[in-house]
Design a protein around this motif. Structure first.
Motif, PDB file in Angstrom:
ATOM      1  N   HIS A 238     -46.241   5.745  -0.719  1.00 38.86           N
ATOM      2  CA  HIS A 238     -46.287   4.293  -0.920  1.00 38.86           C
ATOM      3  C   HIS A 238     -45.664   3.850  -2.247  1.00 38.86           C
ATOM      4  CE1 HIS A 238     -49.798   5.905  -2.951  1.00 38.86           C
ATOM      5  NE2 HIS A 238     -49.982   4.753  -3.573  1.00 38.86           N
ATOM      6  N   TRP A 239     -45.116   4.792  -3.038  1.00 42.97           N
ATOM      7  CA  TRP A 239     -44.448   4.424  -4.288  1.00 42.97           C
ATOM      8  C   TRP A 239     -42.985   4.090  -4.005  1.00 42.97           C
ATOM      9  CZ3 TRP A 239     -45.997   7.836  -9.088  1.00 42.97           C
ATOM     10  CH2 TRP A 239     -47.375   7.799  -9.262  1.00 42.97           C
ATOM     11  N   LYS A 240     -42.432   3.198  -4.826  1.00 39.48           N
ATOM     12  CA  LYS A 240     -41.012   2.873  -4.727  1.00 39.48           C
ATOM     13  C   LYS A 240     -40.213   3.794  -5.659  1.00 39.48           C
ATOM     14  CE  LYS A 240     -41.511  -2.085  -3.704  1.00 39.48           C
ATOM     15  NZ  LYS A 240     -41.204  -3.450  -4.196  1.00 39.48           N
ATOM     16  N   CYS A 241     -39.104   4.289  -5.163  1.00 41.57           N
ATOM     17  CA  CYS A 241     -38.158   5.044  -5.990  1.00 41.57           C
ATOM     18  C   CYS A 241     -36.989   4.109  -6.249  1.00 41.57           C
ATOM     19  CB  CYS A 241     -37.724   6.317  -5.273  1.00 41.57           C
ATOM     20  SG  CYS A 241     -36.692   7.401  -6.283  1.00 41.57           S
ATOM     21  N   ILE A 242     -36.900   3.599  -7.478  1.00 40.25           N
ATOM     22  CA  ILE A 242     -36.001   2.496  -7.772  1.00 40.25           C
ATOM     23  C   ILE A 242     -35.321   2.717  -9.118  1.00 40.25           C
ATOM     24  CG2 ILE A 242     -37.902   1.159  -8.822  1.00 40.25           C
ATOM     25  CD1 ILE A 242     -36.588  -1.376  -7.718  1.00 40.25           C
ATOM     26  N   ARG A 361     -36.289  13.922 -19.353  1.00 39.42           N
ATOM     27  CA  ARG A 361     -35.593  14.278 -20.594  1.00 39.42           C
ATOM     28  C   ARG A 361     -34.304  15.036 -20.273  1.00 39.42           C
ATOM     29  NH1 ARG A 361     -35.348  12.094 -24.795  1.00 39.42           N
ATOM     30  NH2 ARG A 361     -34.582  14.037 -25.692  1.00 39.42           N
ATOM     31  N   GLU A 362     -34.364  15.910 -19.284  1.00 39.74           N
ATOM     32  CA  GLU A 362     -33.164  16.665 -18.904  1.00 39.74           C
ATOM     33  C   GLU A 362     -32.048  15.736 -18.443  1.00 39.74           C
ATOM     34  OE1 GLU A 362     -34.332  19.457 -15.955  1.00 39.74           O
ATOM     35  OE2 GLU A 362     -35.649  20.584 -17.312  1.00 39.74           O
ATOM     36  N   GLN A 363     -32.403  14.710 -17.667  1.00 47.24           N
ATOM     37  CA  GLN A 363     -31.396  13.763 -17.181  1.00 47.24           C
ATOM     38  C   GLN A 363     -30.795  12.956 -18.331  1.00 47.24           C
ATOM     39  OE1 GLN A 363     -30.385  13.895 -13.939  1.00 47.24           O
ATOM     40  NE2 GLN A 363     -31.833  15.616 -13.913  1.00 47.24           N
ATOM     41  N   ILE A 364     -31.645  12.571 -19.276  1.00 44.48           N
ATOM     42  CA  ILE A 364     -31.161  11.812 -20.437  1.00 44.48           C
ATOM     43  C   ILE A 364     -30.213  12.668 -21.274  1.00 44.48           C
ATOM     44  CG2 ILE A 364     -31.862  10.764 -22.635  1.00 44.48           C
ATOM     45  CD1 ILE A 364     -34.435   9.831 -21.208  1.00 44.48           C
ATOM     46  N   GLU A 365     -30.587  13.927 -21.497  1.00 48.85           N
ATOM     47  CA  GLU A 365     -29.748  14.816 -22.303  1.00 48.85           C
ATOM     48  C   GLU A 365     -28.412  15.083 -21.617  1.00 48.85           C
ATOM     49  OE1 GLU A 365     -31.992  18.284 -23.336  1.00 48.85           O
ATOM     50  OE2 GLU A 365     -33.583  17.107 -24.310  1.00 48.85           O
ATOM     51  N   GLN A 380     -25.949   2.555 -22.079  1.00 50.23           N
ATOM     52  CA  GLN A 380     -26.967   1.828 -21.312  1.00 50.23           C
ATOM     53  C   GLN A 380     -27.116   2.393 -19.904  1.00 50.23           C
ATOM     54  OE1 GLN A 380     -26.848  -2.419 -21.290  1.00 50.23           O
ATOM     55  NE2 GLN A 380     -26.542  -2.616 -23.496  1.00 50.23           N
ATOM     56  N   ASP A 381     -26.013   2.804 -19.303  1.00 43.88           N
ATOM     57  CA  ASP A 381     -26.076   3.286 -17.922  1.00 43.88           C
ATOM     58  C   ASP A 381     -26.896   4.566 -17.776  1.00 43.88           C
ATOM     59  OD1 ASP A 381     -24.708   1.187 -16.920  1.00 43.88           O
ATOM     60  OD2 ASP A 381     -22.790   2.215 -16.659  1.00 43.88           O
ATOM     61  N   THR A 382     -26.972   5.370 -18.861  1.00 45.81           N
ATOM     62  CA  THR A 382     -27.790   6.581 -18.808  1.00 45.81           C
ATOM     63  C   THR A 382     -29.231   6.237 -18.472  1.00 45.81           C
ATOM     64  OG1 THR A 382     -26.382   7.731 -20.404  1.00 45.81           O
ATOM     65  CG2 THR A 382     -28.614   8.586 -20.127  1.00 45.81           C
ATOM     66  N   ILE A 383     -29.715   5.115 -19.007  1.00 48.31           N
ATOM     67  CA  ILE A 383     -31.078   4.662 -18.718  1.00 48.31           C
ATOM     68  C   ILE A 383     -31.101   3.792 -17.465  1.00 48.31           C
ATOM     69  CG2 ILE A 383     -33.068   3.393 -19.608  1.00 48.31           C
ATOM     70  CD1 ILE A 383     -32.483   5.990 -21.094  1.00 48.31           C
ATOM     71  N   LYS A 384     -30.172   2.879 -17.364  1.00 49.70           N
ATOM     72  CA  LYS A 384     -30.173   1.943 -16.222  1.00 49.70           C
ATOM     73  C   LYS A 384     -30.106   2.652 -14.874  1.00 49.70           C
ATOM     74  CE  LYS A 384     -28.145  -2.233 -18.305  1.00 49.70           C
ATOM     75  NZ  LYS A 384     -26.971  -3.139 -18.278  1.00 49.70           N
ATOM     76  N   GLU A 385     -29.325   3.731 -14.813  1.00 49.17           N
ATOM     77  CA  GLU A 385     -29.109   4.415 -13.533  1.00 49.17           C
ATOM     78  C   GLU A 385     -30.177   5.456 -13.219  1.00 49.17           C
ATOM     79  OE1 GLU A 385     -26.816   3.551 -11.306  1.00 49.17           O
ATOM     80  OE2 GLU A 385     -26.153   1.948 -12.648  1.00 49.17           O
ATOM     81  N   LEU A 386     -31.130   5.649 -14.137  1.00 52.32           N
ATOM     82  CA  LEU A 386     -32.223   6.582 -13.869  1.00 52.32           C
ATOM     83  C   LEU A 386     -33.115   6.038 -12.760  1.00 52.32           C
ATOM     84  CD1 LEU A 386     -33.660   7.810 -17.310  1.00 52.32           C
ATOM     85  CD2 LEU A 386     -32.719   9.247 -15.495  1.00 52.32           C
ATOM     86  N   TYR A 387     -33.540   6.922 -11.876  1.00 49.37           N
ATOM     87  CA  TYR A 387     -34.531   6.525 -10.881  1.00 49.37           C
ATOM     88  C   TYR A 387     -35.917   6.533 -11.516  1.00 49.37           C
ATOM     89  CZ  TYR A 387     -31.268   6.568  -6.995  1.00 49.37           C
ATOM     90  OH  TYR A 387     -30.226   6.272  -6.138  1.00 49.37           O
ATOM     91  N   TYR A 388     -36.689   5.511 -11.185  1.00 51.61           N
ATOM     92  CA  TYR A 388     -38.060   5.377 -11.688  1.00 51.61           C
ATOM     93  C   TYR A 388     -39.010   5.305 -10.503  1.00 51.61           C
ATOM     94  CZ  TYR A 388     -42.205   3.306 -13.822  1.00 51.61           C
ATOM     95  OH  TYR A 388     -43.488   3.053 -14.235  1.00 51.61           O
ATOM     96  N   LEU A 389     -40.188   5.906 -10.662  1.00 54.97           N
ATOM     97  CA  LEU A 389     -41.194   5.872  -9.597  1.00 54.97           C
ATOM     98  C   LEU A 389     -42.193   4.763  -9.904  1.00 54.97           C
ATOM     99  CD1 LEU A 389     -41.775   9.696  -9.120  1.00 54.97           C
ATOM    100  CD2 LEU A 389     -40.374   8.149  -7.733  1.00 54.97           C
ATOM    101  N   LEU A 390     -42.202   3.748  -9.057  1.00 52.30           N
ATOM    102  CA  LEU A 390     -43.011   2.553  -9.289  1.00 52.30           C
ATOM    103  C   LEU A 390     -44.228   2.530  -8.363  1.00 52.30           C
ATOM    104  CD1 LEU A 390     -43.277  -0.216 -10.724  1.00 52.30           C
ATOM    105  CD2 LEU A 390     -41.922  -1.193  -8.846  1.00 52.30           C
ATOM    106  N   PRO A 391     -45.422   2.803  -8.922  1.00 52.95           N
ATOM    107  CA  PRO A 391     -46.634   2.688  -8.104  1.00 52.95           C
ATOM    108  C   PRO A 391     -47.093   1.235  -8.032  1.00 52.95           C
ATOM    109  CG  PRO A 391     -47.178   3.477 -10.301  1.00 52.95           C
ATOM    110  CD  PRO A 391     -45.690   3.252 -10.283  1.00 52.95           C
TER     111      PRO A 391
END
Length: 461
Positions: A238-242, A361-365, A380-391
């Motif tokens: 039920h979490w969003k991957c966004i 951290r691995e993705q950021i590095e 900025q895209d390094t952070i913007k394009e990261l997938y986040y799990l939104l409960p």
């Protein structure tokens, strides 16, 4: 120290911070006791051939109160011949750091070695045992540093080291004291190492709890699904991957004016330094005062719940994040920081924790650019394009509360371990000090590990 005997009679040592010593002990000036007290130099680093030998070259960074068997850099016999102030010192020599942050650090040469100019080396003596001197210098490190001079960083020189007056009995008794201290400090060091290991395990536990909570949630029976992102794997159904860019309302970097080096006072504007996000908690004191003649750019004033991310930092710290934890009406965002603000259903603290876990951290590095051992940058895209799990919002609140409670327990255990380490270190120093000034008499001590036969630790005697 109550379990140890004292000597029968004492006398004034003549040195204020030593106090009284046993009446049959002597005071030896290092310059009179040692055959040689010397230093070294740093060969030209522009010529790589200077460091293509097999002779250890000791720097103060390698003085760690232990025996030195190897060094990062080595020189050749040719280099020694090219630089007259560079010479080899015998195994068993004692080195003490004379400059800067490492001042007072010690090492015993386990091999023949050379040093840089920041090391002062004592070779051999007929009246002082080197291992005994090693402990003596440990005991009075703070007093030796008090002899230093210099503005920014403390410095002592070879002459000041040579002028030190050492309290000591005859060589035979010095060896007994050194044997005793080897045995007793090893026991204390073992206990300290166990507490340090515990602290490391607690750090790992903290990170594991956070990582699991922000990627899997708190319910072990929740239905999982494939996130569709290889490095995220299975996530709650039920979490969003966004992507982070889809949950932010603001994404900007700050201002880079010429500031004073000092922090801002309460009535002044301050520009944040990149270190304000190090460690995961917002460090408001990490700022530089904006000169009064400069007009502040008020659009960059930080606000409570702003998420700050380091844009330019070392490899280990680039991408570090923390949330502004209160109102700071005079602190301004710097250009080495990104500021993120989020949609109402997103908790900045959750995003901050998410960015701290190993997988992210691995993705950021991977997205960082710049020299591998110095300053790196992320776009900025390094952070913007990261997938986040939104409960869901309420579930996110419960996750944060659970992490908070877990962290409180871990913090308490860590504080207890740190307190235990401090007490043991104080006992270690006090024991060494008491032994090398004769406040306790350990000359009848026998090592239980050697069937009451003393081991000879006469290094450099």
């Amino acid at each position: 120290m109550a379990k140890y005997e004292k000597y029968a009679e004492y006398k004034d040592s003549g040195v204020e911070w030593l106090g009284e010593i046993p009446s049959h002990w002597e005071m030896w000036k290092l310059s009179h006791a040692y055959n040689e007290i010397g230093s070294g130099t740093t060969p030209s680093t522009s010529n790589e051939e200077n460091f293509e030998g097999d002779i250890p070259w000791v720097t103060t960074g390698e003085l760690r109160e232990n025996v030195i068997l190897d060094t990062k850099k080595k020189v050749s016999q040719r280099t020694i011949e090219l630089f007259p102030t560079l010479r080899k010192y015998p195994s068993g020599s004692i080195a003490i750091a004379m400059y800067g942050a490492t001042i007072g650090r010690l090492g015993i040469f386990g091999v023949e070695a050379t040093t840089n100019q920041a090391c002062c080396v004592m070779t051999s003596s007929k009246v002082l045992n080197n291992k005994y001197l090693f402990y003596w210098l440990q005991a009075f490190k703070n007093e030796i540093i008090q002899l230093s001079s210099g503005g920014g960083q403390p410095n002592i020189n070879q002459e000041k080291v040579a002028s030190l007056k050492i309290s000591a009995p005859i060589i035979k008794d010095q060896i007994k004291i050194a044997n005793f201290l080897d045995h007793e400090t090893a026991k204390i060091d073992s206990l300290i190492a166990k507490q340090e290991k515990l602290i490391e395990l607690l750090k790992e536990k903290r990170q594991a709890v956070i990582s699991h909570a922000v990627t899997k949630g708190l319910n072990p029976d929740v239905t999982m699904k494939d996130s569709g992102v290889e490095w995220l794997g299975q996530v709650p159904e039920h979490w969003k991957c966004i992507k982070i860019k889809h949950i932010t309302t603001t994404f900007e970097q700050g201002w880079s004016p010429q500031c004073d080096s000092r922090p801002a006072e309460s009535h002044e504007y301050g520009v944040l330094k990149v270190g304000c996000v190090n460690g995961g908690s917002f460090r408001s004191f990490e700022n530089k005062a904006l000169p009064p003649e400069l007009e502040p750019r008020l659009q960059y004033l930080i606000q409570k719940d702003d998420l700050l991310i380091s844009r330019a930092n070392t490899k280990e710290l680039v991408g570090s994040a923390s949330v502004v934890d209160g109102d700071y009406p005079n602190l301004i965002l710097c250009d080495k920081l990104y500021r993120l603000r989020f949609s109402k259903n997103v908790l900045p603290e959750m995003v901050s924790l998410y960015l701290s876990i190993g997988t992210i951290r691995e993705q950021i590095e991977l997205g960082a650019t710049g020299a591998s051992h110095s300053m790196q940058n992320i776009g900025q895209d390094t952070i913007k394009e990261l997938y986040y799990l939104l409960p869901p919002y309420d579930e996110a609140l419960n996750i944060l509360e659970s992490i908070k409670q877990s962290n409180q327990k871990i913090d308490e255990l860590t504080r207890k371990a740190e307190s235990a380490i401090q007490l043991m270190q104080e006992r270690r120093t006090a024991l060494i000090s008491s032994a090398v000034t004769g406040k306790i008499n350990v000359t009848n001590w026998q090592n239980p590990n050697y069937n009451n036969n003393e081991a000879n630790t006469e290094l450099g005697a």
